[in-house]
Design a protein around this motif. Structure first.
Motif, PDB file in Angstrom:
ATOM      1  N   THR A   1       0.822  -1.219   0.000  1.00 42.95           N
ATOM      2  CA  THR A   1       0.000   0.000   0.000  1.00 42.95           C
ATOM      3  C   THR A   1       0.855   1.268   0.000  1.00 42.95           C
ATOM      4  OG1 THR A   1      -0.229   0.089   2.423  1.00 42.95           O
ATOM      5  CG2 THR A   1      -1.891  -1.172   1.209  1.00 42.95           C
ATOM      6  N   GLY A   2       2.073   1.174   0.549  1.00 43.00           N
ATOM      7  CA  GLY A   2       2.978   2.327   0.524  1.00 43.00           C
ATOM      8  C   GLY A   2       3.282   2.734  -0.914  1.00 43.00           C
TER       9      GLY A   2
ATOM     10  N   TYR B   1       0.592   5.070  -2.219  1.00 44.81           N
ATOM     11  CA  TYR B   1       0.761   6.463  -1.764  1.00 44.81           C
ATOM     12  C   TYR B   1       1.949   7.116  -2.473  1.00 44.81           C
ATOM     13  CZ  TYR B   1      -2.711   5.743   1.895  1.00 44.81           C
ATOM     14  OH  TYR B   1      -3.877   5.494   2.563  1.00 44.81           O
ATOM     15  N   ARG B   2       2.991   6.334  -2.698  1.00 44.67           N
ATOM     16  CA  ARG B   2       4.161   6.857  -3.396  1.00 44.67           C
ATOM     17  C   ARG B   2       3.826   7.214  -4.853  1.00 44.67           C
ATOM     18  NH1 ARG B   2       9.358   5.876  -1.353  1.00 44.67           N
ATOM     19  NH2 ARG B   2       9.347   4.994   0.743  1.00 44.67           N
TER      20      ARG B   2
ATOM     21  N   ARG C   1      10.564   5.370  -5.778  1.00 42.61           N
ATOM     22  CA  ARG C   1      11.532   5.158  -4.682  1.00 42.61           C
ATOM     23  C   ARG C   1      12.505   6.329  -4.571  1.00 42.61           C
ATOM     24  NH1 ARG C   1       8.748   1.489  -1.953  1.00 42.61           N
ATOM     25  NH2 ARG C   1       7.672   0.287  -3.530  1.00 42.61           N
TER      26      ARG C   1
ATOM     27  N   VAL D   1       5.977  11.910   0.590  1.00 43.51           N
ATOM     28  CA  VAL D   1       4.844  10.980   0.628  1.00 43.51           C
ATOM     29  C   VAL D   1       4.019  11.063   1.920  1.00 43.51           C
ATOM     30  CG1 VAL D   1       6.283   9.012   1.377  1.00 43.51           C
ATOM     31  CG2 VAL D   1       4.135   8.573   0.217  1.00 43.51           C
ATOM     32  N   SER D   2       4.664  11.273   3.054  1.00 43.94           N
ATOM     33  CA  SER D   2       3.916  11.293   4.314  1.00 43.94           C
ATOM     34  C   SER D   2       2.954  12.470   4.395  1.00 43.94           C
ATOM     35  CB  SER D   2       4.866  11.283   5.512  1.00 43.94           C
ATOM     36  OG  SER D   2       5.465  10.008   5.625  1.00 43.94           O
TER      37      SER D   2
ATOM     38  N   ALA E   1      -0.029  11.587   2.384  1.00 45.00           N
ATOM     39  CA  ALA E   1      -0.812  10.558   3.085  1.00 45.00           C
ATOM     40  C   ALA E   1      -1.575  11.079   4.304  1.00 45.00           C
ATOM     41  CB  ALA E   1       0.097   9.401   3.493  1.00 45.00           C
TER      42      ALA E   1
ATOM     43  N   ARG F   1      -6.844   9.303   1.737  1.00 49.50           N
ATOM     44  CA  ARG F   1      -6.890   8.044   2.489  1.00 49.50           C
ATOM     45  C   ARG F   1      -8.177   7.270   2.227  1.00 49.50           C
ATOM     46  NH1 ARG F   1      -2.413   7.628   5.251  1.00 49.50           N
ATOM     47  NH2 ARG F   1      -3.109   5.537   5.779  1.00 49.50           N
TER      48      ARG F   1
ATOM     49  N   GLY G   1       1.543  -1.851   5.308  1.00 46.70           N
ATOM     50  CA  GLY G   1       1.315  -0.409   5.322  1.00 46.70           C
ATOM     51  C   GLY G   1       1.391   0.168   6.720  1.00 46.70           C
ATOM     52  N   ARG G   2       0.499   1.129   6.998  1.00 48.64           N
ATOM     53  CA  ARG G   2       0.496   1.788   8.309  1.00 48.64           C
ATOM     54  C   ARG G   2      -0.842   1.643   9.019  1.00 48.64           C
ATOM     55  NH1 ARG G   2       4.508   2.230   5.885  1.00 48.64           N
ATOM     56  NH2 ARG G   2       6.252   3.703   6.093  1.00 48.64           N
ATOM     57  N   ASP G   3      -1.921   1.473   8.227  1.00 47.21           N
ATOM     58  CA  ASP G   3      -3.283   1.482   8.776  1.00 47.21           C
ATOM     59  C   ASP G   3      -4.056   0.230   8.381  1.00 47.21           C
ATOM     60  OD1 ASP G   3      -3.363   1.993   6.059  1.00 47.21           O
ATOM     61  OD2 ASP G   3      -5.076   3.343   6.189  1.00 47.21           O
ATOM     62  N   ILE G   4      -3.353  -0.822   8.000  1.00 46.71           N
ATOM     63  CA  ILE G   4      -4.043  -2.001   7.452  1.00 46.71           C
ATOM     64  C   ILE G   4      -4.872  -2.713   8.528  1.00 46.71           C
ATOM     65  CG2 ILE G   4      -3.805  -4.086   6.038  1.00 46.71           C
ATOM     66  CD1 ILE G   4      -2.735  -1.377   4.802  1.00 46.71           C
TER      67      ILE G   4
ATOM     68  N   ARG H   1       9.508  10.733   8.935  1.00 46.11           N
ATOM     69  CA  ARG H   1       8.365  10.051   8.334  1.00 46.11           C
ATOM     70  C   ARG H   1       7.514   9.387   9.424  1.00 46.11           C
ATOM     71  NH1 ARG H   1       8.294   5.961   4.140  1.00 46.11           N
ATOM     72  NH2 ARG H   1      10.500   5.501   4.330  1.00 46.11           N
TER      73      ARG H   1
ATOM     74  N   ASP I   1       3.627  10.235  10.232  1.00 48.91           N
ATOM     75  CA  ASP I   1       2.677   9.118  10.140  1.00 48.91           C
ATOM     76  C   ASP I   1       1.982   8.842  11.478  1.00 48.91           C
ATOM     77  OD1 ASP I   1       3.339   8.841   7.477  1.00 48.91           O
ATOM     78  OD2 ASP I   1       4.682   7.138   7.771  1.00 48.91           O
TER      79      ASP I   1
ATOM     80  N   ARG J   1      -0.506  12.200  12.443  1.00 49.41           N
ATOM     81  CA  ARG J   1      -1.602  12.678  11.604  1.00 49.41           C
ATOM     82  C   ARG J   1      -2.952  12.340  12.243  1.00 49.41           C
ATOM     83  NH1 ARG J   1      -0.067   8.305   7.337  1.00 49.41           N
ATOM     84  NH2 ARG J   1      -1.236   6.545   8.143  1.00 49.41           N
TER      85      ARG J   1
END
Ligand code: C5P
Length: 222
Positions: free
Chosen positions: A34-35, A38-39, A90, A98-99, A102, A108, A128-131, A179, A183, A186
């Motif tokens: 998922t990153g 967002y990238r 990358r 990217v952050s 996001a 989102r 990811g971060r919120d999966i 980052r 993250d 937020r």
């Protein structure tokens, strides 16, 4: 059976994608980075000189964007609007911005929708971060993967060197910490461990050890 859903969350450069890829391959599941999504949006915004603080505009931009994650010769390619952007997303410029992209609600919401669709009817490993909290709250297995910031910077440094990119360790540590800060702070879906996620601190573990641990957990829940 069609397989279970595995959610892997954690801070930047904790080894999530390496491990998620290995687990997906072993289980014959789909891997969803998922990153990378967002990238890809961030890359598109930067190319078009769009204000990355304008969440509504970025949400509209995302609505007009096709992002595909496709297996291509041993790797997972990211195809945006028909163009292979796997390398471009990358870049340092994307990583730095990217952050911020996001943080926006409009972005989102749509990303979560897209990610859920990608996971329908199939076994998935999604990182990811919120999966575990927002995208797949019903995932059979949730992992929260961490490592000390020193170790994460060191690993990213080695990875970058292999790709021919020279970055200072100090600079990497600062970038990763920044980052993580954005993250975690937020308002919408900040980086958090889900209450039912298994915490794995990989600081002193090898990739093989982490992969083994996760495949054991996956076997238990299949
Ligand atoms: O995983 P990766 O480091 O490529 O993610 C890049 C950035 O995308 C993260 O630092 C974060 O800001 C954002 N992201 C997110 N939610 C996700 C995946 C990534 O906010 N599920």
């Amino acid at each position: 059976s069609k397989g279970i859903k595995i959610a892997i969350d954690g801070p930047a450069a904790a080894g999530k994608s390496t491990i998620a890829k290995m687990a997906a391959e072993k289980l014959g599941y789909t891997y969803i980075d998922t990153g990378a999504m967002y990238r890809a949006l961030t890359y598109k915004a930067l190319v078009r000189n769009i204000d990355i603080n304008d969440g509504d505009y970025l949400g509209e931009l995302l609505q007009q964007t096709e992002i595909l994650l496709v297996p291509l010769q041993e790797r997972q390619a990211v195809i945006m609007d028909g163009v292979d952007v796997s390398e471009a997303i990358r870049s340092q410029n994307v990583t730095t911005n990217v952050s911020t992209v996001a943080t926006h609600t409009a972005v989102r919401q749509l990303m979560v929708e897209k990610q859920r669709k990608l996971s329908e009817g199939t076994g998935v490993v999604m990182d990811g971060r919120d999966i575990g909290i927002a995208v797949l709250p019903d995932a059979e297995l949730k992992i929260f993967m961490t490592a000390s910031v020193e170790e994460r910077a060191k690993r990213r440094h080695i990875e970058n060197s292999k790709r021919g990119i020279s970055t200072s360790l100090t600079q990497l540590k600062a970038e990763i910490s920044e980052r993580d800060r954005i993250d975690s702070e937020r308002e919408v879906s900040p980086l958090r461990r889900a209450g039912d996620a298994v915490l794995i601190d990989t600081t002193l573990m090898t990739i093989e050890e982490v992969a083994k641990k996760i495949s054991e957990l996956a076997e238990e829940r299949k």
